[in-house]
Design a protein around this motif. Structure first.
Motif, PDB file in Angstrom:
ATOM      1  N   ASP A 184       6.581  -8.149  -5.564  1.00  0.00           N
ATOM      2  CA  ASP A 184       6.154  -8.863  -4.370  1.00  0.00           C
ATOM      3  C   ASP A 184       7.169  -8.644  -3.249  1.00  0.00           C
ATOM      4  O   ASP A 184       8.217  -9.279  -3.212  1.00  0.00           O
ATOM      5  N   THR A 215       8.532  -1.258 -13.222  1.00  0.00           N
ATOM      6  CA  THR A 215       7.549  -1.015 -12.165  1.00  0.00           C
ATOM      7  C   THR A 215       8.243  -0.627 -10.865  1.00  0.00           C
ATOM      8  O   THR A 215       7.787   0.266 -10.153  1.00  0.00           O
ATOM      9  N   ILE A 264       8.189  -3.214  -0.915  1.00  0.00           N
ATOM     10  CA  ILE A 264       7.414  -2.635  -2.015  1.00  0.00           C
ATOM     11  C   ILE A 264       6.635  -3.738  -2.739  1.00  0.00           C
ATOM     12  O   ILE A 264       7.218  -4.702  -3.236  1.00  0.00           O
ATOM     13  N   SER A 265       5.324  -3.585  -2.781  1.00  0.00           N
ATOM     14  CA  SER A 265       4.487  -4.489  -3.574  1.00  0.00           C
ATOM     15  C   SER A 265       3.594  -3.656  -4.474  1.00  0.00           C
ATOM     16  O   SER A 265       3.061  -2.633  -4.051  1.00  0.00           O
ATOM     17  N   VAL A 266       3.476  -4.111  -5.716  1.00  0.00           N
ATOM     18  CA  VAL A 266       2.614  -3.416  -6.665  1.00  0.00           C
ATOM     19  C   VAL A 266       1.756  -4.454  -7.367  1.00  0.00           C
ATOM     20  O   VAL A 266       2.259  -5.493  -7.798  1.00  0.00           O
ATOM     21  N   LYS A 275       1.231   3.746  -7.586  1.00  0.00           N
ATOM     22  CA  LYS A 275       0.896   3.531  -6.177  1.00  0.00           C
ATOM     23  C   LYS A 275       1.420   2.154  -5.757  1.00  0.00           C
ATOM     24  O   LYS A 275       1.327   1.183  -6.500  1.00  0.00           O
ATOM     25  N   CYS A 276       1.985   2.075  -4.552  1.00  0.00           N
ATOM     26  CA  CYS A 276       2.487   0.789  -4.085  1.00  0.00           C
ATOM     27  C   CYS A 276       2.346   0.724  -2.579  1.00  0.00           C
ATOM     28  O   CYS A 276       2.199   1.739  -1.912  1.00  0.00           O
ATOM     29  N   SER A 277       2.360  -0.498  -2.064  1.00  0.00           N
ATOM     30  CA  SER A 277       2.419  -0.626  -0.612  1.00  0.00           C
ATOM     31  C   SER A 277       3.888  -0.657  -0.229  1.00  0.00           C
ATOM     32  O   SER A 277       4.760  -0.882  -1.057  1.00  0.00           O
ATOM     33  N   ALA A 280       7.744   2.724  -8.876  1.00  0.00           N
ATOM     34  CA  ALA A 280       7.322   2.725  -7.472  1.00  0.00           C
ATOM     35  C   ALA A 280       8.222   3.629  -6.641  1.00  0.00           C
ATOM     36  O   ALA A 280       7.743   4.385  -5.802  1.00  0.00           O
ATOM     37  N   TYR A 313      -1.065  -4.912 -10.529  1.00  0.00           N
ATOM     38  CA  TYR A 313      -1.869  -4.367 -11.621  1.00  0.00           C
ATOM     39  C   TYR A 313      -3.090  -5.278 -11.719  1.00  0.00           C
ATOM     40  O   TYR A 313      -2.986  -6.408 -12.176  1.00  0.00           O
TER      41      TYR A 313
END
Lengths: 361, 269
Positions: B18, B42, B7-9, B52-54, B46, B11
């Motif tokens: 990271d 966050t 999970i990466s987010v 939204k996140c990868s 997520a 802003y």
């Protein structure tokens, strides 16, 4: 059992804080009141009440009535009464929906740009309509102004919605701010057209802005009615979502509401119905803010009862205002926007002052 | 099981999370801890689908991003950090919003009484008729908790666990209610549900959590049982101050707290 000492009330514990029953009671009362006001509206004016009843019956083969009474009741008062009820209901429900959507009791349908757009459409039709080809004018006739108003309102809202929607999400805050910008622009164009208007056109413009039910006909009702009824029928589907939205968009989503879908439905149905209302009656302010606010004070903000009650009370208020407008300067008619503002302004102020403590907490 | 991978987010240009991997089991209380700005909230957002996140999150095998809002609402409830309410709802009306998706329980007949039960659970029986705006911060936080509990009243529905996501659930509460709320979380997990809580209070976390994920600067710095993660080195490095953890000795050992000693022997006299 609990750590708190809360003063016990005489009510059964399951009823405390539950205003559903009160909402239902108010609803029943409003239904009865609306029926009375509708009948009164039909009988209001020169034809005597027996003539009106006769004319109503004659339509369904009960008794007879002379042609004049039939015409007054069925061709003039009936479409006027139905228009008044539908427009009042739509304005109040649209107001309540907008307030729920923007999470602000002062929001009104004007925020989605529909009023400014409709105003531009109407002004353009009144002032520039004469420049259109004669054949086109012959077809549209007196329907050019309402048609243009509806188109203008709808187009303006669509533009605003597009601006505020990015990556599949509509930002309510962007919509609000863009609405101000767009409103200024629309106002400027409207102002330019008004500047070019003749004296007669200026008079038409002024009266259009004040609103009136006098122009109501079955044909106009046939075109605007379905749009308005669509909004009224779609409102109950929004009720639960609007309640959840009071806790903010993320919470509403966590509660299972498809926030984007409901925003789209809310904005577009409000724009369509308010556009239709403005088109057939001109600008009638005030109902969209005051009616929902009053109801929230007496029955709480839960939309499942608020929306239907707002429809009923909105219809009642507009019909009563219409009756005033017919008698105050009789035999002439006062524009209804003046009546709603004159009656409603002080009344609203009184309610606000009475509830100051709640508002300021 | 909730399984979040990579999970990466971000802003703007700032990477808030990271490449975080996070796992939580049903039947357990999983805590997310870390200093201010470490990405705790966050991460919670997520894995609830709010930001939204990868990366990919799976909730009991299903990919979160592919579940509908209605579907998600039956599977999990989320308590946000702060919640302001737009209109003057009564406490009962607000709690009842937990029934929005109608899946609190399979027992439809019991539905109408549940909001009262949820309020009793958070110690707010008798508050039904109060306006939410008139409550204190701690009371409001518990009202919101009651709403969230109501949404997934049965910790297991149709044999599938349900999930409670709590963002700093005790931040506004006094010590008694802190314990009460943490016990609610424990009970929910012990009944088969999953609990994921963002926590600031490390002592409460150590007392109530089965599993802890320690974040700092958007990365996972520790993952495991509280006693494994809460080491002097870990905590001191993450929180930027010298911290000493203590454990009571095994049962039977005598244990003295020097802070509890008084200066002179008043007791003896």
């Amino acid at each position: 059992m609990s750590v708190t000492s809360f003063p016990s009330t005489s009510k059964a514990p399951t009823q405390v804080g539950d205003r559903r029953a009160r909402g239902a009671l108010i609803q029943t009362t409003l239904v009865v009141a609306l029926i009375c006001v509708m009948l009164l509206s039909l009988g209001w004016g020169a034809a005597s009440s027996t003539d009106v009843i006769g004319a109503l019956g004659a339509k369904f083969g009960v008794g007879t009535a002379n042609l004049r009474d039939m015409a007054i009741v069925w061709d003039i008062r009936m479409p006027r009464m139905v228009t008044g009820a539908l427009v009042g209901a739509a304005l109040a429900v649209s107001g309540a929906v907008m307030q729920g959507l923007f999470r602000n009791p002062l929001a009104d349908p004007g925020l989605v740009g529909v009023s400014a757009g409709a105003g531009l459409g109407a002004v353009a039709a009144i002032v520039l309509g004469g420049l259109l080809p004669a054949a086109f004018q012959a077809i549209t006739g007196s329907y050019l102004v309402p048609f243009a108003a509806f188109l203008g309102g709808w187009a303006s809202t669509l533009v605003l919605y597009r601006i505020a929607t990015q990556g599949g999400r509509t930002s309510v805050a962007t919509m609000l701010l863009a609405g101000i910008a767009l409103g200024a622009l629309t106002g400027a164009v409207t102002g330019f057209i008004v500047y070019r208007a003749t004296d007669d056109q200026l008079r038409d413009l002024t009266f259009w802005g004040m609103g009136s039910l006098a122009g109501a006909t079955w044909l106009k009702l046939m075109t605007a009615g379905p749009i308005i009824i669509f909004t009224l029928l779609s409102a109950p589907f929004l009720a639960r979502s609007l309640d959840a939205l009071a806790l903010g968009e993320p919470v509403a989503a966590h509660l299972g509401v498809d926030v984007q879908k409901m925003k789209r439905l809310a904005v577009l149905s409000v724009a369509a119905s308010v556009g239709a209302c403005v088109a057939i009656t001109g600008g009638i302010g005030f109902i969209g803010i005051v009616v929902p606010h009053l109801l929230r004070l007496v029955q709480g903000p839960v939309h499942r009862t608020l929306l239907p009650n707002a429809a009923l009370l909105g219809a009642i208020v507009l019909l009563v205002a219409d009756m005033f407008s017919r008698v105050v300067v009789s035999p002439a008619e006062l524009p209804i926007g003046i009546v709603t503002a004159t009656l409603g302004g002080p009344f609203f102020l009184w309610i606000l002052l009475k509830n100051r403590a709640i508002l300021e907490s | 099981m909730l399984d979040a991978k990579n999970i990466s987010v971000a802003y703007g240009n700032r990477l808030v999370l990271d490449d975080v991997n996070f796992i939580a089991q049903a039947g357990q209380v999983t805590a997310i801890v870390g200093p201010n700005g470490s990405g705790k909230t966050t991460l919670l957002k997520a894995i609830t689908g709010e930001v939204k996140c990868s990366g990919e999150t799976r909730l009991d095998g299903r990919i979160l991003a592919q579940m509908s809002h209605a579907d998600l609402a039956t599977r999990r409830a989320v308590l946000p950090q702060s919640g302001n309410v737009a209109f003057p709802f009564t406490v009962l009306e607000l709690v009842r919003l937990g029934l929005t998706n109608g899946c609190a329980t399979t027992d439809v007949a019991a539905m109408d009484a549940l909001p009262h039960a949820a309020l009793a659970r958070v110690g707010l029986s008798g508050f039904e008729g109060r306006y939410v705006q008139e409550l204190s911060g701690g009371e409001r936080q518990r009202v919101q908790l009651a709403r969230v509990l109501l949404q997934i009243w049965e910790p297991v529905l149709d044999g599938v666990p349900r999930w409670l996501f709590l963002d700093e659930p005790v931040s506004a509460l006094d010590i008694g209610h802190q314990l009460m709320v943490m016990q609610i979380a424990r009970d929910f997990a012990e009944a088969g549900g999953g609990v994921i809580a963002v926590m600031h209070d490390l002592n409460l976390t150590a007392m109530f959590a089965d599993h802890v994920t320690l974040l700092n600067q958007g990365r996972v710095k520790g993952d495991g049982q509280p006693h494994e993660v809460f080491t002097d080195d870990h905590l001191s490095a993450c929180y930027g101050c010298a911290l000493r953890t203590n454990t009571p000795p095994p049962f039977g050992g005598t244990w003295l707290l020097p802070q509890a000693a008084s200066q002179w022997m008043e007791v003896a006299e």
